[in-house]
Design a protein around this motif. Sequence first.
Motif, PDB file in Angstrom:
ATOM      1  N   LEU A 118       0.833  -1.201   0.000  1.00 38.92           N
ATOM      2  CA  LEU A 118       0.000   0.000   0.000  1.00 38.92           C
ATOM      3  C   LEU A 118       0.868   1.251   0.000  1.00 38.92           C
ATOM      4  N   ARG A 119       1.845   1.284   0.890  1.00 42.93           N
ATOM      5  CA  ARG A 119       2.722   2.460   0.937  1.00 42.93           C
ATOM      6  C   ARG A 119       3.482   2.640  -0.372  1.00 42.93           C
ATOM      7  N   THR A 120       3.962   1.533  -0.931  1.00 43.41           N
ATOM      8  CA  THR A 120       4.702   1.600  -2.192  1.00 43.41           C
ATOM      9  C   THR A 120       3.826   2.152  -3.303  1.00 43.41           C
ATOM     10  N   ARG A 121       2.590   1.677  -3.367  1.00 42.40           N
ATOM     11  CA  ARG A 121       1.685   2.134  -4.426  1.00 42.40           C
ATOM     12  C   ARG A 121       1.309   3.599  -4.254  1.00 42.40           C
ATOM     13  N   LEU A 122       1.065   4.024  -3.026  1.00 43.83           N
ATOM     14  CA  LEU A 122       0.764   5.434  -2.806  1.00 43.83           C
ATOM     15  C   LEU A 122       1.941   6.309  -3.227  1.00 43.83           C
ATOM     16  N   ALA A 123       3.146   5.876  -2.903  1.00 41.23           N
ATOM     17  CA  ALA A 123       4.332   6.633  -3.313  1.00 41.23           C
ATOM     18  C   ALA A 123       4.430   6.696  -4.824  1.00 41.23           C
ATOM     19  N   ARG A 124       4.147   5.585  -5.504  1.00 40.39           N
ATOM     20  CA  ARG A 124       4.223   5.574  -6.972  1.00 40.39           C
ATOM     21  C   ARG A 124       3.147   6.460  -7.601  1.00 40.39           C
ATOM     22  N   LEU A 125       2.039   6.626  -6.916  1.00 38.70           N
ATOM     23  CA  LEU A 125       0.993   7.520  -7.406  1.00 38.70           C
ATOM     24  C   LEU A 125       1.333   8.981  -7.173  1.00 38.70           C
ATOM     25  N   GLY A 126       2.398   9.237  -6.416  1.00 41.25           N
ATOM     26  CA  GLY A 126       2.830  10.602  -6.162  1.00 41.25           C
ATOM     27  C   GLY A 126       2.438  11.146  -4.810  1.00 41.25           C
ATOM     28  N   PHE A 127       1.931  10.308  -3.928  1.00 43.84           N
ATOM     29  CA  PHE A 127       1.576  10.770  -2.584  1.00 43.84           C
ATOM     30  C   PHE A 127       2.834  11.035  -1.766  1.00 43.84           C
ATOM     31  N   GLY A 128       2.733  12.007  -0.876  1.00 41.65           N
ATOM     32  CA  GLY A 128       3.753  12.254   0.130  1.00 41.65           C
ATOM     33  C   GLY A 128       3.209  11.873   1.495  1.00 41.65           C
ATOM     34  N   ALA A 129       4.102  11.510   2.409  1.00 42.35           N
ATOM     35  CA  ALA A 129       3.691  11.089   3.752  1.00 42.35           C
ATOM     36  C   ALA A 129       3.552  12.322   4.647  1.00 42.35           C
ATOM     37  N   ALA A 130       2.316  12.627   5.055  1.00 39.70           N
ATOM     38  CA  ALA A 130       2.079  13.767   5.941  1.00 39.70           C
ATOM     39  C   ALA A 130       2.238  13.378   7.399  1.00 39.70           C
ATOM     40  N   ALA A 131       1.898  12.136   7.732  1.00 41.50           N
ATOM     41  CA  ALA A 131       1.997  11.606   9.100  1.00 41.50           C
ATOM     42  C   ALA A 131       1.856  10.092   8.990  1.00 41.50           C
ATOM     43  N   PRO A 132       2.177   9.357  10.051  1.00 41.72           N
ATOM     44  CA  PRO A 132       1.986   7.902   9.983  1.00 41.72           C
ATOM     45  C   PRO A 132       0.540   7.546   9.644  1.00 41.72           C
ATOM     46  N   GLY A 133       0.365   6.810   8.552  1.00 45.62           N
ATOM     47  CA  GLY A 133      -0.968   6.408   8.140  1.00 45.62           C
ATOM     48  C   GLY A 133      -1.774   7.487   7.451  1.00 45.62           C
ATOM     49  N   VAL A 134      -1.157   8.640   7.172  1.00 45.48           N
ATOM     50  CA  VAL A 134      -1.848   9.742   6.492  1.00 45.48           C
ATOM     51  C   VAL A 134      -0.958  10.232   5.352  1.00 45.48           C
ATOM     52  N   TRP A 135      -1.389  10.007   4.118  1.00 42.73           N
ATOM     53  CA  TRP A 135      -0.619  10.411   2.950  1.00 42.73           C
ATOM     54  C   TRP A 135      -1.432  11.421   2.156  1.00 42.73           C
ATOM     55  N   ILE A 136      -0.734  12.291   1.426  1.00 46.44           N
ATOM     56  CA  ILE A 136      -1.390  13.428   0.779  1.00 46.44           C
ATOM     57  C   ILE A 136      -0.919  13.564  -0.663  1.00 46.44           C
ATOM     58  N   ALA A 137      -1.835  14.000  -1.529  1.00 44.94           N
ATOM     59  CA  ALA A 137      -1.515  14.259  -2.931  1.00 44.94           C
ATOM     60  C   ALA A 137      -2.479  15.315  -3.457  1.00 44.94           C
ATOM     61  N   PRO A 138      -2.149  15.966  -4.554  1.00 46.17           N
ATOM     62  CA  PRO A 138      -3.130  16.869  -5.162  1.00 46.17           C
ATOM     63  C   PRO A 138      -4.409  16.110  -5.511  1.00 46.17           C
ATOM     64  N   ALA A 139      -5.554  16.773  -5.384  1.00 49.41           N
ATOM     65  CA  ALA A 139      -6.847  16.108  -5.565  1.00 49.41           C
ATOM     66  C   ALA A 139      -7.023  15.551  -6.966  1.00 49.41           C
ATOM     67  N   ARG A 140      -6.250  16.025  -7.929  1.00 48.17           N
ATOM     68  CA  ARG A 140      -6.411  15.572  -9.315  1.00 48.17           C
ATOM     69  C   ARG A 140      -6.114  14.076  -9.474  1.00 48.17           C
TER      70      ARG A 140
END
Length: 270
Positions: A118-140
């Motif tokens: 899950l973490r790997t896929r979120l990173a590949r989608l361009g998400f950044g880690a805002a906090a443990p268990g909370v990742w952030i990306a532009p809404a687009r």
Amino acid sequence: MINVSDQRAPRSLIVTLYGAYGRHLPGPLPVSELIRLLAAVGVDAPAVRSAVSRLKRRGMLVPARTSCGAAGYELSADARQLLDDAGRRLLAGPPGDEGWLLAVFSVPETLRQRRHVLRTRLARLGFGAAAPGVWIAPARVHDETRHTLGRLGLDAYVDLFRGEHLGFPPTGEALARWWDLAAIAARYEDFLDRHTGLLREWEQRADTPAEEAYRDYLLTLDAWRELPYADPGLPPRLLPADWPGPRAAALFGALRERLREGACSFVGQA
């Protein structure tokens, strides 16, 4: 022209080829055509067959026969959705400021491997880690995120929210915590260094040999296609004034405009 030594791996080039051309075909891409199109960028037939075997095992490619009975490969349904999403991201316009997408997840300790995926896929989608268990990306990236998590069976662990950043540190400062901006900028600069001369060479030419155009276009596309994932479209007003993203995007757009027609001509030569 792009140096052959700068090529990406055969598997990456095949994915790029299907993303640019194969997903638009009414049927499978014949093996003979795969070999011809990859030979033009310096990949020999054994390397093509080996890479195709790996993509079959990953569920990306499915063996099929053309209308003439020739052996070929087409995209699986999941792979087609993945490349359709990638195509939209690749050709998206300049980033706006449409707010943020939050992925809040919790995966049981007994499923640590799923958490890693899950973490790997979120990173590949361009998400950044805002906090443990909370990742952030532009809404687009919302639709693509939903598709990806659902395809991988990870959606049961994630809640998605849209929102604004209201503090306390200024959002521009927070960006530097959520993403490695220096690393993203370096990738843009590397693309500029490798491809500015290529555009200059093509702009000085009156002719557009189809095979040369295809070769340079596919290699350029292969080099570019991961950058919109490293930088998922961060709002320009929050980035440093000398941010290289717009220059790199303009360079890619100019090369695409110069080479695409000649490249299509070569691909169409059956």
